[in-house]
Write a protein that holds these residues in place. Structure first.
Motif, PDB file in Angstrom:
ATOM      1  N   UNK A  87       0.830  -1.205   0.000  1.00  0.00           N
ATOM      2  CA  UNK A  87       0.000   0.000   0.000  1.00  0.00           C
ATOM      3  C   UNK A  87       0.862   1.252   0.000  1.00  0.00           C
ATOM      4  N   UNK A  88       1.950   1.222   0.756  1.00  0.00           N
ATOM      5  CA  UNK A  88       2.846   2.376   0.805  1.00  0.00           C
ATOM      6  C   UNK A  88       3.498   2.617  -0.548  1.00  0.00           C
ATOM      7  N   UNK A  89       3.927   1.543  -1.215  1.00  0.00           N
ATOM      8  CA  UNK A  89       4.495   1.675  -2.559  1.00  0.00           C
ATOM      9  C   UNK A  89       3.482   2.300  -3.507  1.00  0.00           C
ATOM     10  N   UNK A  90       2.257   1.794  -3.453  1.00  0.00           N
ATOM     11  CA  UNK A  90       1.215   2.306  -4.350  1.00  0.00           C
ATOM     12  C   UNK A  90       0.933   3.775  -4.080  1.00  0.00           C
ATOM     13  N   UNK A  91       0.755   4.136  -2.800  1.00  0.00           N
ATOM     14  CA  UNK A  91       0.406   5.518  -2.455  1.00  0.00           C
ATOM     15  C   UNK A  91       1.517   6.481  -2.846  1.00  0.00           C
ATOM     16  N   UNK A  92       2.759   6.101  -2.630  1.00  0.00           N
ATOM     17  CA  UNK A  92       3.880   6.989  -2.927  1.00  0.00           C
ATOM     18  C   UNK A  92       4.163   7.062  -4.427  1.00  0.00           C
ATOM     19  N   UNK A  93       4.261   5.908  -5.080  1.00  0.00           N
ATOM     20  CA  UNK A  93       4.753   5.884  -6.452  1.00  0.00           C
ATOM     21  C   UNK A  93       3.681   6.173  -7.490  1.00  0.00           C
ATOM     22  N   UNK A  94       2.412   6.131  -7.090  1.00  0.00           N
ATOM     23  CA  UNK A  94       1.360   6.537  -8.026  1.00  0.00           C
ATOM     24  C   UNK A  94       1.581   7.978  -8.467  1.00  0.00           C
ATOM     25  N   UNK A  95       2.166   8.785  -7.585  1.00  0.00           N
ATOM     26  CA  UNK A  95       2.446  10.183  -7.955  1.00  0.00           C
ATOM     27  C   UNK A  95       3.366  10.258  -9.163  1.00  0.00           C
ATOM     28  N   UNK A  96       4.394   9.405  -9.186  1.00  0.00           N
ATOM     29  CA  UNK A  96       5.322   9.434 -10.317  1.00  0.00           C
ATOM     30  C   UNK A  96       4.687   8.857 -11.571  1.00  0.00           C
ATOM     31  N   UNK A  97       3.711   7.972 -11.423  1.00  0.00           N
ATOM     32  CA  UNK A  97       2.967   7.516 -12.596  1.00  0.00           C
ATOM     33  C   UNK A  97       2.173   8.677 -13.183  1.00  0.00           C
ATOM     34  N   UNK A  98       1.618   9.508 -12.306  1.00  0.00           N
ATOM     35  CA  UNK A  98       0.887  10.683 -12.807  1.00  0.00           C
ATOM     36  C   UNK A  98       1.852  11.651 -13.493  1.00  0.00           C
ATOM     37  N   UNK A  99       3.035  11.832 -12.920  1.00  0.00           N
ATOM     38  CA  UNK A  99       4.046  12.688 -13.539  1.00  0.00           C
ATOM     39  C   UNK A  99       4.421  12.145 -14.916  1.00  0.00           C
ATOM     40  N   UNK A 100       4.598  10.821 -15.013  1.00  0.00           N
ATOM     41  CA  UNK A 100       4.975  10.200 -16.283  1.00  0.00           C
ATOM     42  C   UNK A 100       3.923  10.427 -17.362  1.00  0.00           C
ATOM     43  N   UNK A 101       2.659  10.505 -16.960  1.00  0.00           N
ATOM     44  CA  UNK A 101       1.568  10.674 -17.912  1.00  0.00           C
ATOM     45  C   UNK A 101       1.238  12.135 -18.187  1.00  0.00           C
ATOM     46  N   UNK A 102       1.852  13.046 -17.425  1.00  0.00           N
ATOM     47  CA  UNK A 102       1.539  14.478 -17.560  1.00  0.00           C
ATOM     48  C   UNK A 102       2.813  15.300 -17.405  1.00  0.00           C
ATOM     49  N   UNK A 103       3.768  15.089 -18.287  1.00  0.00           N
ATOM     50  CA  UNK A 103       5.098  15.653 -18.122  1.00  0.00           C
ATOM     51  C   UNK A 103       5.114  17.186 -18.123  1.00  0.00           C
ATOM     52  N   UNK A 104       4.242  17.816 -18.892  1.00  0.00           N
ATOM     53  CA  UNK A 104       4.268  19.284 -18.980  1.00  0.00           C
ATOM     54  C   UNK A 104       3.885  19.968 -17.678  1.00  0.00           C
ATOM     55  N   UNK A 105       3.208  19.234 -16.817  1.00  0.00           N
ATOM     56  CA  UNK A 105       2.753  19.828 -15.560  1.00  0.00           C
ATOM     57  C   UNK A 105       3.863  19.940 -14.507  1.00  0.00           C
TER      58      UNK A 105
END
Length: 359
Positions: A137-155
């Motif tokens: 759960x900790x991995x998911x909660x923390x690293x989901x942020x970087x998945x969002x970054x990967x999908x929205x690089x301009x932000x």
């Protein structure tokens, strides 16, 4: 099943409860209900906004349990730290003091207040309910942020950083704060931690020392905790290392906690990111493969889960076999695309190793 999604105003009660009960305190989540409501509203606006470059956006994520509907975790991204006011940290410099006459040549570490991290994207506000077992759960909660970054690089900026909790004792007192901060503020660590609002308040520059602090002159307990994460933050520290973050020469100005930085292109969630096609799977019990972060952004609504997926090199059709619960959490159907990244990086000895991610 646990999944990550953007926070909503309807989550205010649950998030307020987490902000109040988190120990140690989360300075990135205000305890004032009105201020927290404004922060959630800003997050909703940020997710909806059409962004060409990072600014004052703030993205708040929550971890939801589909079985109960309860929120059990939170984390956030600050698009540009210190957008309105400088973001302050101590820079750990090495100064050379030498004398030819005395045959002395000493390298002395000194802490200088700096706002060089200002403007860079920051991971913040990480919290997981203590009752959750294991680190998935900790991995998911923390690293989901970087998945969002990967999908929205301009932000976001090309470099991101994260400030982790420094060492505190069982009462919440910080050895570094007692040696430095209290001398200037005359107040308890927790009080200033909450008032700092994410290390971007004018009073920090007004009160904290403008001249370098020579580390050897600090008390031994304060020296020992420089750049060390609190035991309660060790899991978060390891998750950041798994993502590709590395300790930098900065430490927190209040508790001397470590500042970790990473080039976005070299993080695991970006370097190993790939698009797959969803395929229906009757259940996850018979699936063979490895743990993956799986994310969708259908109709602009970001979702992320953990799932077991097969090796992408075993066939030409790169698929993501997901059971009904995973598809429902992601809001996707058979045949739709999702973004996937391995939860754990391959070792350098394997052909799948990420390039340039050595710690």
């Amino acid at each position: 099943m646990l999944f990550v999604r953007p926070a909503r105003l309807s989550d205010l009660d649950a998030i307020a409860h987490m902000a109040r009960t988190a120990q140690p305190v989360l300075h990135s989540l205000p305890h004032d209900r009105a201020a927290l409501e404004a922060r959630i509203a800003l997050s909703e606006d940020s997710f909806r906004a059409d962004v060409d470059f990072p600014g004052e956006e703030f993205y708040l994520f929550v971890l939801e349990d589909t079985a109960t509907g309860r929120l059990v975790g939170t984390s956030s991204i600050v698009a540009a730290a210190g957008y309105a006011e400088p973001f302050y940290a101590f820079r750990n410099d090495a100064l050379i003091h030498a004398s030819r006459e005395l045959h002395v040549n000493r390298k002395i570490h000194a802490l200088t207040m700096s706002h060089e991290l200002t403007g860079k994207s920051r991971l913040a506000g990480f919290y997981i309910e203590p009752t959750l077992r294991g680190d998935a759960a900790a991995h998911l909660m923390s690293r989901a942020r970087m998945m969002y970054v990967a999908m929205n690089r301009r932000r976001f900026t090309p470099e991101v950083f994260s400030l982790l909790l420094g060492v505190t004792d069982e009462t919440g007192a910080s050895p570094f704060w007692e040696a430095v901060g209290r001398k200037f503020f005359g107040r308890d660590f927790k009080d200033i931690e909450l008032a700092s609002g994410g290390r971007s308040r004018t009073f920090i520059a007004e009160v904290m020392p403008a001249y370098p602090l020579y580390v050897p002159l600090l008390p031994e307990p304060a020296q020992r905790v420089l750049g060390e994460p609190d035991p309660s933050a060790l899991l978060a520290y390891e998750i950041h290392l798994e993502e590709g973050f590395e300790p930098d020469r900065y430490v927190d100005i209040f508790d001397a906690g470590p500042v970790l930085t990473a080039q976005v292109d070299r993080t695991a969630s970006v370097a190993g990111n790939e698009t797959r096609t969803v395929r229906e799977a009757a259940g996850a019990t018979n699936l063979e493969g490895a743990a993956y972060l799986v994310a969708s952004q259908r109709a602009g609504e970001f979702r992320c889960v953990l799932a077991t997926l097969p090796d992408s090199k075993k066939g030409a059709d790169i698929i993501a076999p997901l059971d009904a619960s995973a598809r429902a959490a992601l809001g996707v159907q058979d045949g739709e695309p999702v973004r996937c990244a391995p939860l754990y990086r391959a070792t350098p000895q394997t052909e799948d190793a990420y390039m340039g991610d050595a710690q």
